[in-house]
Design a protein around this motif. Structure first.
Motif, short mmCIF file in Angstrom:
data_model
loop_
_atom_site.label_atom_id
_atom_site.label_comp_id
_atom_site.label_asym_id
_atom_site.label_seq_id
_atom_site.Cartn_x
_atom_site.Cartn_y
_atom_site.Cartn_z
N SER A 119 11.57 35.71 -0.44
CA SER A 119 12.22 36.59 -1.41
C SER A 119 11.86 38.05 -1.14
N GLN A 120 10.66 38.29 -0.63
CA GLN A 120 10.32 39.66 -0.22
C GLN A 120 11.19 40.13 0.93
N HIS A 121 11.39 39.23 1.88
CA HIS A 121 12.19 39.56 3.05
C HIS A 121 13.61 39.95 2.66
N LEU A 122 14.22 39.16 1.77
CA LEU A 122 15.63 39.37 1.45
C LEU A 122 15.87 40.51 0.46
N SER A 123 14.82 40.92 -0.24
CA SER A 123 15.03 42.01 -1.19
C SER A 123 14.75 43.37 -0.55
N ASP A 124 14.50 43.36 0.75
CA ASP A 124 14.21 44.60 1.45
C ASP A 124 15.51 45.27 1.88
N PRO A 125 15.81 46.45 1.33
CA PRO A 125 17.08 47.09 1.65
C PRO A 125 17.08 47.84 2.98
N SER A 126 16.05 47.70 3.78
CA SER A 126 15.96 48.45 5.03
C SER A 126 17.22 48.26 5.88
N SER A 127 17.76 49.38 6.37
CA SER A 127 18.98 49.30 7.16
C SER A 127 18.66 49.22 8.65
N ASP A 128 17.40 49.26 9.00
CA ASP A 128 17.01 49.28 10.40
C ASP A 128 16.51 47.90 10.84
N ALA A 129 17.24 47.30 11.76
CA ALA A 129 16.89 45.96 12.21
C ALA A 129 15.48 45.91 12.79
N ARG A 130 15.04 47.03 13.38
CA ARG A 130 13.71 47.03 14.00
C ARG A 130 12.60 46.92 12.94
N ALA A 131 12.89 47.47 11.75
CA ALA A 131 11.90 47.41 10.68
C ALA A 131 11.69 45.98 10.18
N MET A 132 12.64 45.12 10.50
CA MET A 132 12.54 43.73 10.05
C MET A 132 11.60 42.91 10.93
N ILE A 133 11.30 43.42 12.13
CA ILE A 133 10.55 42.62 13.10
C ILE A 133 9.21 42.11 12.56
N PRO A 134 8.37 43.00 11.96
CA PRO A 134 7.08 42.49 11.47
C PRO A 134 7.26 41.41 10.40
N LYS A 135 8.34 41.52 9.61
CA LYS A 135 8.57 40.52 8.55
C LYS A 135 8.95 39.18 9.17
N LEU A 136 9.78 39.24 10.21
CA LEU A 136 10.15 38.00 10.88
C LEU A 136 8.92 37.37 11.54
N GLN A 137 8.05 38.23 12.07
CA GLN A 137 6.84 37.71 12.69
C GLN A 137 5.94 37.04 11.66
N ARG A 138 5.94 37.60 10.44
CA ARG A 138 5.12 37.01 9.37
C ARG A 138 5.65 35.61 9.02
N ILE A 139 6.98 35.50 8.96
CA ILE A 139 7.57 34.20 8.65
C ILE A 139 7.22 33.19 9.75
N ALA A 140 7.40 33.62 11.00
CA ALA A 140 7.12 32.73 12.12
C ALA A 140 5.65 32.29 12.09
#
Lengths: 65, 418
Positions: free
Chosen positions: B190-211
């Motif tokens: 839910s933290q991941h999906l509520s993040d309005p960041s428009s930059d795909a690169r900013a998502m990388i650490p979050k995806l790494q956290r999920i993995a």
């Protein structure tokens, strides 16, 4: 009456099969298994409903001339 | 601070966007949207252009009409799902020092055809209508258990007590992830999906956290396979090569995000509608066979996902000039409320002839889990009708919502007579 399906564009919604598994057989992945079906007498309305149910709009009914 | 003050700052409009196509809408924080999402969507459908550009959240296109959403979803050469171009991703990976965590790429959702199918095909069988039907009895048992646990109380907070645990438990079990970490997983998603960041690169650490949260299970299943999706994925080949831990992370992040925060919100919207419409409840109680049709019309009326796309090249789309690298949102909730496609689209109509919605999107990225979602939705509505008397909203505690790529229900307090 014939059912014509653009199989390559099938996205696996399986809504046609929800109307009639007999008229619209699916493969093991849940995608349409056939490109053409001869509609048995009495199943015409079911065929039309199955065609209308497709969100991809790739099922066409060819009415008898 | 007023709610409006939370709206993201507006960016300048690019020169090729005409004033007539600019409409100010924050898809994460618009106050009216967050207060009652689908009411606001109806308002947009009436008043905003069928394709518009909003200056919020970095500036992006919103595709409103059914035709725009339908055509863009199927035109993957113009509307890409690859937010970081492959060459750039490869360069980024090449620069990573050894030992750094892998950059997960959610597959197949962030891969365009034709590559897309090589990642998607292995998953199709486990999510096919036939495979899912085999799970129906156990889903029914779980739903019954959850509903019965609140039945005698005469009230519940439906999201936390039923809508969330039901699909989340089903999915963790299918995947092979430990049920006792349910709350932790839900929090990450839910933290991941509520993040309005428009930059795909900013998502990388979050995806790494999920993995990282799934890594123990990946290793455990590799060494000791069970009857679950993670074990199955270890047995497949991609491009003729056995799955690697990186492949597992790629699959894992997608399945995790898509499986843990979608169905529960669909259930929330549907049950809120039922709670506000006792006559519909009465109809379904009298005739449970109508539940599948009722489910389809609920999906149409309350479509709730907003998949993003990247404009892949300069195009003129339905008369609108778009430039490469601009972002476009497939605003599927608006598509399914388009009056050109659905007459009196705001009306919930069980007898509507055309209920052919695109709540699960159209084209090659059609929701892989749609058959599972449908069964879960149908089962929970059936169980609620069978086990509970007429339920309604708690007038003291109105429902609350969140918006973004998933338009979701945060809380839904129900009451019934005991």
């Amino acid at each position: 009456m014939k059912i014509l399906i653009n199989k390559a564009a099938c996205a696996g919604n399986a809504r046609c099969a929800a109307v009639s598994e007999e008229l619209f057989p699916l493969d093991d992945d849940g995608y349409i298994a056939v490109t053409e079906v001869d509609v048995p007498p009495g199943k015409e309305e079911l065929a039309r409903r199955g065609a209308r149910a497709c969100p991809e709009r790739i099922i066409i009914i060819e009415e008898d001339k | 601070m007023s709610a409006a003050a939370n709206v993201s700052p507006a960016v300048a409009k690019p020169a090729h966007v005409p004033d007539s196509l600019v409409y100010d809408f924050d898809m994460f924080r618009d106050p009216a949207y967050v207060a009652d999402p689908h009411e606001r969507i109806l308002d947009l459908v009436k008043n905003a252009p069928p394709i518009f550009w909003t200056p919020r959240n970095g500036g992006h296109w919103m595709l409103m009409s059914h035709s725009a959403n339908f055509n863009a979803s199927r035109d993957t050469e113009s509307f890409s799902s690859e937010f970081i171009p492959r060459a750039e991703m490869a360069a980024m990976k090449a620069k990573l020092p050894p030992g750094m965590p892998h950059i997960p790429l959610p597959v197949p959702i962030n891969v365009d055809p034709p590559e897309h199918s090589k990642y998607r095909t292995p998953l199709q069988r486990v999510f096919s209508p036939k495979s899912i039907l085999a799970l129906k009895d156990s889903i029914n048992a779980l739903a019954t258990e959850l509903v019965d646990s609140v039945k005698d109380r005469g009230n519940c907070e439906f999201m936390k007590e039923i809508a969330e645990p039901m699909p989340v438990r089903v999915f963790l079990k299918m995947l092979g992830l430990p049920l006792d970490r349910q709350d932790e997983y839900r929090e990450i998603v839910s933290q991941h999906l509520s993040d309005p960041s428009s930059d795909a690169r900013a998502m990388i650490p979050k995806l790494q956290r999920i993995a990282a949260s799934m890594n123990d299970t990946f290793i455990a299943r590799r060494d000791n396979p069970q009857d679950d999706i993670i074990s199955m994925l270890w047995k497949i080949e991609i491009d003729g090569k056995p799955t690697t831990i990186e492949d597992m992370q790629n699959y894992g992040v997608l399945l995790f995000i898509a499986g843990l925060d979608t169905v529960m919100n669909g259930i929330g919207h549907g049950v809120r509608h039922l709670a506000r419409n006792p006559e519909l409840q009465a109809q379904l109680r009298a005739n449970p066979k109508m539940v599948p049709e009722a489910t389809e019309e609920l999906l149409r009326r309350y479509t709730f996902t907003v998949p993003p796309r990247m404009v892949a090249k300069d195009i003129v789309f339905e008369g609108v000039q778009m430039k490469a690298r601009e972002r476009a949102m497939l605003f599927l909730p608006a598509a399914d409320l388009d009056p050109k496609e659905f007459a009196n689209s705001d009306r919930y109509d069980l007898n509507r002839e055309n209920k052919v919605h695109i709540a699960f999107n159209a084209g090659p990225h059609r929701c892989l889990g749609s058959h599972l979602a449908r069964v879960e939705l149908q089962v929970i509505y059936e169980v609620l009708m069978a086990r509970l008397p007429t339920f309604r909203l708690d007038s003291q505690r109105p429902p609350t919502f969140h918006c973004g790529h998933v338009v979701g229900v945060d809380s839904l307090h129900l009451v019934w007579d005991v």
